[in-house]
Write a protein that holds these residues in place. Structure first.
Motif, PDB file in Angstrom:
ATOM      1  N   ILE A 170       0.819  -1.221   0.000  1.00 32.83           N
ATOM      2  CA  ILE A 170       0.000   0.000   0.000  1.00 32.83           C
ATOM      3  C   ILE A 170       0.852   1.270   0.000  1.00 32.83           C
ATOM      4  N   PRO A 185       4.198   1.563  -3.050  1.00 34.30           N
ATOM      5  CA  PRO A 185       3.812   1.891  -4.435  1.00 34.30           C
ATOM      6  C   PRO A 185       3.379   3.350  -4.585  1.00 34.30           C
ATOM      7  N   GLN A 186       2.658   3.870  -3.595  1.00 34.16           N
ATOM      8  CA  GLN A 186       2.237   5.267  -3.667  1.00 34.16           C
ATOM      9  C   GLN A 186       3.418   6.207  -3.466  1.00 34.16           C
ATOM     10  N   ILE A 232      -1.807   6.352 -14.072  1.00 33.11           N
ATOM     11  CA  ILE A 232      -3.026   5.821 -14.671  1.00 33.11           C
ATOM     12  C   ILE A 232      -4.203   5.904 -13.693  1.00 33.11           C
ATOM     13  N   SER A 233      -3.941   5.785 -12.388  1.00 32.51           N
ATOM     14  CA  SER A 233      -5.028   5.802 -11.418  1.00 32.51           C
ATOM     15  C   SER A 233      -5.594   7.207 -11.193  1.00 32.51           C
ATOM     16  N   ASP A 234      -4.921   8.241 -11.749  1.00 37.90           N
ATOM     17  CA  ASP A 234      -5.466   9.591 -11.595  1.00 37.90           C
ATOM     18  C   ASP A 234      -6.528   9.884 -12.646  1.00 37.90           C
ATOM     19  N   ARG A 235      -6.440   9.129 -13.743  1.00 37.17           N
ATOM     20  CA  ARG A 235      -7.347   9.443 -14.858  1.00 37.17           C
ATOM     21  C   ARG A 235      -8.698   8.778 -14.718  1.00 37.17           C
TER      22      ARG A 235
END
Lengths: 221, 246
Positions: A138, A141-142, A218-221
Motif C-alpha cells: 500500500i 507503491p504510492q 493511470i489511477s489519476d485518470r
C-alpha cells in the motif's frame, strides 16, 4: 572556438571511441542508480523505523555522504578499499556512486513515504494486513510514484556525476574527451562533443522517467 | 434466544499525555446488534471505537472480543482485525488500485484466498453495495458516497464478525449521505454486528438497537433508542438532544 565543419567532422570521426565511452558511462549510471535505489530504500526504512539506533545509523550515513565531496568518496573507495581487497575499478566507481546517490535517494523516499496519509496504513492494518505487508503493498507503491520527479532529477545528477570516475582512470565519456582533447591539442572541440553525448543520455533518461510517470499516473485518470 | 456478547469493555481508560479522553468506559455489544455511539465532538467516541480495533492502545481496562480478553502482547492483533472490520470517515481507499483490487487485496494477501474466488466474492459484494459497474475504475473517479460503499465492501470482503464505522457519512456531501446509510441499514437487517460513531440521529433512532451517549470521555447514558430519544434521563443528554437536528 572550432568551426562548425571541424566540429561535425570530429564528431563523426570520433564516434566509435565516444560510443564505447558512452556505454561505459551508461553502465556506471545504471548500476549506481539501481544499487543506489536499493541502498536508499534500505536507509529510508531504517530512518522511519521506530527503533532509535537504526534511525541514528541512517542519519549518520546521510550526514557522512552529504558532508563530503563525491570525488573524496570515490578516491577513498578506490585507494583505500582496493588496498584491503581487490575491487575492480568499475566496481570501485559504481559502488562509490551508488553509495553517494543512495543517501540522496533515501532522503527522497523517506520524504515521500512520510507524505502518504497515515490513514492508508490504518486502512491496511484494519484489514488484518501486517505492518510490512501494508508497507510493501500500500505505502511504497504510492510513495515511489510520488518520488518519481525528484528521483528522475537525482538520476540525472547521478549520470553527470559519473564523469568523476574519470579521475580513477575509467574510460568513460569525460575521460575520453579530455584525453583526446589534449592529445590532439583541441580541447574545446572534444568538450563540446562530450557535452552532446551527455545531452543525449540525459534526454534518454528523461524520456524513460516520463514514461514511468505516465504509466503510474493511470489511477489519476 | 440469548444473544452472544461480541464485545465487552470493562473499565477502559485512555489518556493522551494529560488529556484523559476515556474514563472508566463500560460497554457491551451483543451479536447482530447495532450500537450507535453519539455525543459532541471531543467526547471520546472515535477514540473508543479505535480502541476496539487496537488502532489506539488502551491504558488500562479490559476489552473482550467474542468472550476472549485481547491484549496486543498475548494475541496476534492482525488476526483480531480480520474479525473486526473498520470503515473510516475519510474512506482511505487505496488510490493506486482499482475498486476490485481494493476489495480483493486483503483476502488474497492475508487470508490467501485464491484470486479467482476472491474476485467472485468481490463482485458479489460490489453488487450488494450497488457498484458492479465500477469494479475496474480507480477510486479517483468515484463520488464520496461511492467511495464509502467500496470501503464497506472492502471491509466485508474479510468476512468480519463485527464492523466498526467511524463517522462514515461525516465527510460526504448531504445528498450522498442517504446511499451510504441505506447500505448500512441493509447490513444491519442482515444481522451484522455494528458499532457506529455517528451524528445521524435519525439513523441511530431507526436502525440502532442500543444508543450510547458519551460526553467528556464518559458514557453518560445508554439505552434502547426509543427510550433514549423520547425519555432521556440525564440532564446532559437532554441538552444534547435539544441542540441536535434530526
Amino acid at each position: 572556438m572550432p568551426s562548425f565543419s571541424h566540429f561535425f567532422d570530429t564528431l563523426f570521426s570520433s564516434s566509435d571511441v565516444f560510443i564505447r565511452a558512452m556505454l561505459l558511462t551508461l553502465e556506471l549510471t545504471v548500476v549506481s542508480i539501481l544499487v543506489g535505489i536499493f541502498i536508499g530504500l534500505l536507509f529510508a526504512l531504517l530512518k522511519i523505523s521506530n527503533i532509535k539506533i537504526l534511525a541514528w545509523i541512517s542519519d549518520t550515513y546521510v550526514f557522512l555522504v552529504r558532508g563530503t565531496p563525491l570525488i573524496v568518496q570515490i578516491f577513498i573507495l578506490y585507494f583505500g578499499i582496493s588496498n584491503l581487497f581487490l575491487l575492480p575499478d568499475f566496481w570501485a566507481a559504481s559502488l562509490a556512486l551508488a553509495f553517494h546517490n543512495g543517501a540522496y535517494i533515501s532522503e527522497i523516499l523517506r520524504g515521500t513515504i512520510q507524505s502518504i496519509d497515515k490513514g492508508q496504513m490504518e486502512a491496511g492494518r484494519s484489514l488484518g494486513m501486517s505492518n510490512s505487508l501494508t508497507l510493501r503493498r500500500i505505502i511504497l507503491p504510492q510513495a515511489f510514484r510520488r518520488a518519481l520527479p525528484p528521483l528522475g532529477n537525482q538520476f540525472i545528477i547521478g549520470l553527470k556525476d559519473s564523469s568523476l570516475a574519470a579521475f580513477i582512470s575509467m574510460n568513460e565519456l569525460f575521460n575520453v574527451a579530455t584525453t583526446l582533447g589534449s592529445n590532439n591539442f583541441d580541447e574545446m572541440t572534444y568538450l563540446l562533443i562530450v557535452a552532446v553525448y551527455y545531452l543525449i543520455l540525459v534526454a534518454f533518461l528523461t524520456i524513460i522517467v516520463n514514461l514511468f510517470e505516465k504509466k503510474l499516473s493511470i489511477s489519476d485518470r | 434466544m440469548e444473544q452472544k456478547e461480541m464485545i465487552r469493555i470493562r473499565n477502559l481508560n485512555k489518556s493522551y499525555g494529560n488529556l484523559h479522553v476515556l474514563k472508566d468506559i463500560d460497554m457491551k455489544v451483543l451479536d447482530s446488534d447495532v450500537v450507535c455511539l453519539i455525543g459532541p465532538s471531543g467526547s471520546g467516541k472515535s477514540t473508543l471505537l479505535r480502541c476496539l480495533n487496537y488502532l489506539e492502545k488502551k491504558d488500562s481496562g479490559q476489552i473482550l472480543i467474542e468472550g476472549t480478553e485481547i491484549n496486543p502482547g498475548t494475541h496476534d492483533i492482525n488476526k483480531i482485525r480480520e474479525k473486526v472490520g473498520m470503515v473510516f470517515q475519510h474512506f482511505y481507499l487505496f488510490p493506486h488500485m482499482t475498486v476490485l483490487e481494493n476489495v480483493i487485496e486483503a483476502p488474497t494477501h492475508v487470508k490467501k484466498v485464491p484470486k479467482s474466488q476472491a474476485i467472485e466474492e468481490a463482485k458479489t459484494l460490489l453488487a450488494k453495495v450497488g457498484l458492479s459497474d465500477k469494479a475496474d475504475v480507480y477510486p479517483s473517479k468515484l463520488s464520496g458516497g461511492q467511495k464509502q460503499r467500496v470501503a464497506i465492501a472492502r471491509a466485508l470482503a474479510m468476512k468480519p464478525d463485527i464492523l466498526l464505522f467511524d463517522e462514515p457519512t461525516s465527510a460526504l456531501d448531504p445528498e450522498l449521505v442517504g446511499e451510504v446509510l441505506a447500505t448500512m441499514k441493509e447490513l444491519a437487517l442482515e444481522g451484522m454486528t455494528m458499532v457506529v460513531v455517528t451524528h445521524e440521529m435519525s439513523f441511530a433512532r431507526e436502525v440502532g438497537d442500543w444508543i450510547v451517549f458519551m460526553h467528556n470521555g464518559r458514557v453518560v447514558e445508554s439505552g434502547p433508542p426509543k427510550e433514549f430519544f423520547t425519555n432521556p434521563k440525564e440532564e446532559r443528554t437532554k441538552e444534547f438532544l435539544q441542540t441536535t437536528v434530526f
